[in-house]
Design an enzyme around this catalytic site. Structure first.
Site, PDB file in Angstrom:
ATOM      1  N   GLU A 172       0.801  -1.244   0.000  1.00  0.00           N
ATOM      2  CA  GLU A 172       0.000   0.000   0.000  1.00  0.00           C
ATOM      3  C   GLU A 172       0.827   1.285   0.000  1.00  0.00           C
ATOM      4  O   GLU A 172       0.613   2.175   0.819  1.00  0.00           O
ATOM      5  CB  GLU A 172      -0.960   0.003   1.195  1.00  0.00           C
ATOM      6  CG  GLU A 172      -1.899  -1.183   1.192  1.00  0.00           C
ATOM      7  CD  GLU A 172      -2.949  -1.143   2.314  1.00  0.00           C
ATOM      8  OE1 GLU A 172      -2.922  -0.224   3.132  1.00  0.00           O
ATOM      9  OE2 GLU A 172      -3.806  -2.043   2.328  1.00  0.00           O
ATOM     10  N   GLU A 209      -5.979 -10.731  -1.122  1.00  0.00           N
ATOM     11  CA  GLU A 209      -6.768 -10.529   0.103  1.00  0.00           C
ATOM     12  C   GLU A 209      -8.257 -10.502  -0.217  1.00  0.00           C
ATOM     13  O   GLU A 209      -9.015  -9.690   0.325  1.00  0.00           O
ATOM     14  CB  GLU A 209      -6.362  -9.212   0.786  1.00  0.00           C
ATOM     15  CG  GLU A 209      -4.886  -9.149   1.136  1.00  0.00           C
ATOM     16  CD  GLU A 209      -4.469  -7.873   1.858  1.00  0.00           C
ATOM     17  OE1 GLU A 209      -5.358  -7.142   2.358  1.00  0.00           O
ATOM     18  OE2 GLU A 209      -3.257  -7.599   1.925  1.00  0.00           O
ATOM     19  N   HIS A 268     -10.358  -6.249  -2.135  1.00  0.00           N
ATOM     20  CA  HIS A 268     -11.416  -6.092  -1.127  1.00  0.00           C
ATOM     21  C   HIS A 268     -12.579  -5.442  -1.866  1.00  0.00           C
ATOM     22  O   HIS A 268     -12.583  -4.224  -2.084  1.00  0.00           O
ATOM     23  CB  HIS A 268     -10.936  -5.203   0.022  1.00  0.00           C
ATOM     24  CG  HIS A 268      -9.808  -5.808   0.802  1.00  0.00           C
ATOM     25  ND1 HIS A 268      -9.962  -6.951   1.555  1.00  0.00           N
ATOM     26  CD2 HIS A 268      -8.512  -5.453   0.935  1.00  0.00           C
ATOM     27  CE1 HIS A 268      -8.806  -7.261   2.125  1.00  0.00           C
ATOM     28  NE2 HIS A 268      -7.902  -6.364   1.761  1.00  0.00           N
ATOM     29  N   ASP A 303     -12.021 -10.504  -0.519  1.00  0.00           N
ATOM     30  CA  ASP A 303     -13.281 -10.626   0.219  1.00  0.00           C
ATOM     31  C   ASP A 303     -14.287  -9.732  -0.483  1.00  0.00           C
ATOM     32  O   ASP A 303     -13.922  -8.707  -1.046  1.00  0.00           O
ATOM     33  CB  ASP A 303     -13.150 -10.321   1.726  1.00  0.00           C
ATOM     34  CG  ASP A 303     -12.437  -9.022   2.068  1.00  0.00           C
ATOM     35  OD1 ASP A 303     -12.323  -8.131   1.195  1.00  0.00           O
ATOM     36  OD2 ASP A 303     -12.003  -8.880   3.232  1.00  0.00           O
ATOM     37  N   ASN A 334       2.148  -5.094  -3.214  1.00  0.00           N
ATOM     38  CA  ASN A 334       0.745  -5.427  -2.925  1.00  0.00           C
ATOM     39  C   ASN A 334      -0.057  -4.155  -2.624  1.00  0.00           C
ATOM     40  O   ASN A 334       0.416  -3.284  -1.893  1.00  0.00           O
ATOM     41  CB  ASN A 334       0.737  -6.346  -1.684  1.00  0.00           C
ATOM     42  CG  ASN A 334      -0.603  -6.968  -1.379  1.00  0.00           C
ATOM     43  OD1 ASN A 334      -1.226  -7.557  -2.266  1.00  0.00           O
ATOM     44  ND2 ASN A 334      -1.056  -6.865  -0.136  1.00  0.00           N
TER      45      ASN A 334
HETATM   46  C1  XIL Z   1      -6.021  -6.247   8.392  1.00  0.00           C
HETATM   47  C2  XIL Z   1      -6.293  -7.410   9.309  1.00  0.00           C
HETATM   48  O1  XIL Z   1      -7.215  -8.263   8.691  1.00  0.00           O
HETATM   49  C3  XIL Z   1      -6.839  -6.908  10.618  1.00  0.00           C
HETATM   50  O2  XIL Z   1      -6.929  -7.976  11.551  1.00  0.00           O
HETATM   51  C4  XIL Z   1      -5.937  -5.810  11.186  1.00  0.00           C
HETATM   52  O3  XIL Z   1      -6.525  -5.262  12.347  1.00  0.00           O
HETATM   53  C5  XIL Z   1      -5.714  -4.706  10.177  1.00  0.00           C
HETATM   54  O4  XIL Z   1      -5.186  -5.285   9.001  1.00  0.00           O
HETATM   55  N1  XIL Z   1      -4.823  -4.575   3.747  1.00  0.00           N
HETATM   56  C6  XIL Z   1      -3.815  -5.398   4.169  1.00  0.00           C
HETATM   57  C7  XIL Z   1      -4.034  -6.293   5.341  1.00  0.00           C
HETATM   58  O5  XIL Z   1      -2.774  -5.484   3.517  1.00  0.00           O
HETATM   59  O6  XIL Z   1      -2.869  -6.480   6.089  1.00  0.00           O
HETATM   60  C8  XIL Z   1      -5.113  -5.758   6.226  1.00  0.00           C
HETATM   61  O7  XIL Z   1      -5.353  -6.733   7.242  1.00  0.00           O
HETATM   62  C9  XIL Z   1      -6.354  -5.457   5.435  1.00  0.00           C
HETATM   63  C10 XIL Z   1      -6.069  -4.392   4.416  1.00  0.00           C
END
Ligand code: XIL
Length: 472
Positions: free
Chosen positions: A165, A270, A243, A272, A207
């Site tokens: 990020e 990641e 996401h 979802d 990422n």
């Molecule tokens: C999130 C986790 O799922 C949570 O448990 C934590 O509190 C915050 O981070 N992008 C990412 C992940 O790269 O590491 C993040 O994970 C979600 C967003």
């Protein structure tokens, strides 16, 4: 959905599942005609296509047998959800702690699962001591961190998210401001070279989120990867967090393909998905990955809805009781459907050796990061904190619901003794007690399911802050 009485909810889900099962039965002749034995789990079906199917795992849940039952049946790649982040692995400068991450790695090793490492450098979940550093001292600390952690896991990690990020949201396509970025624009390539030297066998990924379609942010990342490839900076893969708040963007596959065409692997890291068309959305993501030969695999960000960081959005493949959802069946069917069976061999850059740099130990108090909580109409807000003795930085994420929004307001109450000293990417009224933040000109418009971030620095402690969000 959450207001549907439990019994009715189950019947609705059963009906959907049965419909999906009969759809599979109807397609059985075609599947047999193709000669493929359709896999019956996500991992096995992905493997038949030369891909992996992974999930984020929390070390604290490895003692839950329902959780590990699903994990070991369905998934063949694991990403630690928090345990390999900077604040977890180096809570005080120079003092490394691997207990929780090692638990996950040893689980993976004894169950034939591979590991994605996540994440060596990220402006969030940075320990307080690093948050308070800048310039050369931070640059040295950052390289020492990358080198030590990647070195500890040498040979055990399939792919590392070396940098997470680092690009800004919005139309600029540039880097996000952070103390890491302020050490100089070359911090990302330095991180990649340092990681390559520490673990030459791991694929090294960049990422990010909101890079799922072709847009200014993904183009910014694309240009960086292109430049790295041209100059021999070691980068092997790009992670697309995905996401999502509904269907993936219509140019999702085309976007993955343009990165793949640069000679890097692409990975969905990641995944979802919230919203009513979740099952279709999962299938579309799977189909897009299968259609891109350099798409190595898909990782979902948790197992059951109750494990998700997106509290209340039910964005995963298993419900809170561990039952397969319609989205599961849809993802599995897509994995068993047509698609490339070729996984292109690693595209990598020759190892570059960069000497690790160590910095003197400094002791600084630990930091905590907490996700949080609900919102109002059309948006939700969550907060993560980097706390140190006497002050903290709060990063707020505003996520649009199932519809796009044209402006937002976030309200929260600061604990007594806390006072804001600086703010970015938002307007505010008030410095103490009840504080209100509104969007600035460039970040009021947020697409469905997308998000933007703003932040502030304050004195005192930030624990317990619960932001509320309203759109418009
Ligand atoms: C999130 C986790 O799922 C949570 O448990 C934590 O509190 C915050 O981070 N992008 C990412 C992940 O790269 O590491 C993040 O994970 C979600 C967003």
């Amino acid at each position: 959905m959450s207001r549907i009485p439990r019994g009715r909810h189950s019947r609705v889900r059963l009906a959907v599942t049965l419909a999906a099962v009969s759809a599979v039965a109807a397609g059985a002749a075609i599947a047999l005609a193709s000669g493929a034995d359709a896999g019956t789990t996500l991992g096995a079906s992905a493997a038949e296509k030369g891909r992996y199917f992974g999930t984020a795992v929390a070390a604290g849940k490895l003692s839950n047998s329902q959780y590990t039952g699903i994990l070991d049946r369905e998934f063949n790649m694991i990403t630690p959800e928090n345990e390999m982040k900077w604040d977890a692995t180096e809570p005080s400068q120079g003092q490394f702690r691997y207990t929780s991450a090692d638990q996950i790695v040893s689980h993976a090793q004894s169950h034939g699962q591979r590991m994605r490492g996540h994440a060596l450098l990220w402006y969030q979940q940075e320990p307080g001591w690093a948050q308070n550093m800048s310039g050369t001292a931070l640059r040295n600390a950052m390289m020492n961190h990358v080198s030590t952690v990647a070195g500890h896991y040498k040979g055990k990690i399939y792919a590392w998210d070396v940098v997470n990020e680092a690009f800004a949201d919005g139309g600029g396509g540039g880097r996000r401001d952070s103390n890491l970025q302020r050490t100089g624009n070359d911090w990302i390539e330095v991180a990649f070279r340092t990681a390559r030297a520490a673990d030459p066998g791991a694929k090294l990924c960049y990422n990010d989120y909101n890079t799922d379609g072709v847009n200014a942010k993904s183009t910014g990342v694309y240009n960086m990867v292109k430049d790295f490839k041209a100059r021999g900076v070691p980068i092997d893969c790009v992670g697309f967090q995905s996401h999502l708040g509904g269907l993936p963007p219509s140019d999702y596959q085309a976007n993955l393909q343009r990165f793949a065409d640069l000679g890097v692997e692409v990975q969905i890291t990641e995944l979802d998905i919230s919203g009513s068309n979740q099952a279709t959305a999962y299938a579309n993501v799977v189909k897009a990955c299968l259609a891109v030969s350099r798409c190595a695999g898909i990782t979902v960000w948790g197992i059951r809805d109750s494990d998700s960081w997106r509290t209340g959005e039910n964005p995963l493949l298993f419900d809170g009781n561990g039952n397969k959802k319609a989205a599961y069946t849809s993802a599995l069917n897509a994995l068993n459907g047509p698609g490339s069976t070729v996984s292109t061999p690693p595209v990598s850059t020759p190892p570059v050796s960069t000497p690790p740099v160590s910095s003197p130990p400094v002791s600084t108090p630990p930091v905590s990061t907490s996700p949080s909580s609900p919102g109002g109409n059309g948006c939700t807000a969550t907060v993560s904190l980097n706390q140190w003795q006497g002050g903290f930085v709060a990063t707020l994420r505003v996520t649009a619901g199932t519809g796009a929004i044209n402006g937002w307001t976030v309200n929260l109450t600061l604990p007594s003794g806390a006072a804001i000293t600086g703010i970015w990417n938002a307007n505010r009224s008030g410095d103490t007690g009840a504080v209100r933040f509104t969007n600035v000109a460039y970040n009021g418009q947020i697409g469905a399911g997308q998000y933007t971030e703003f932040g502030f620095q304050a004195t005192g402690t930030g624990s317990g802050i619960t932001p509320g969000c309203s759109a418009g």
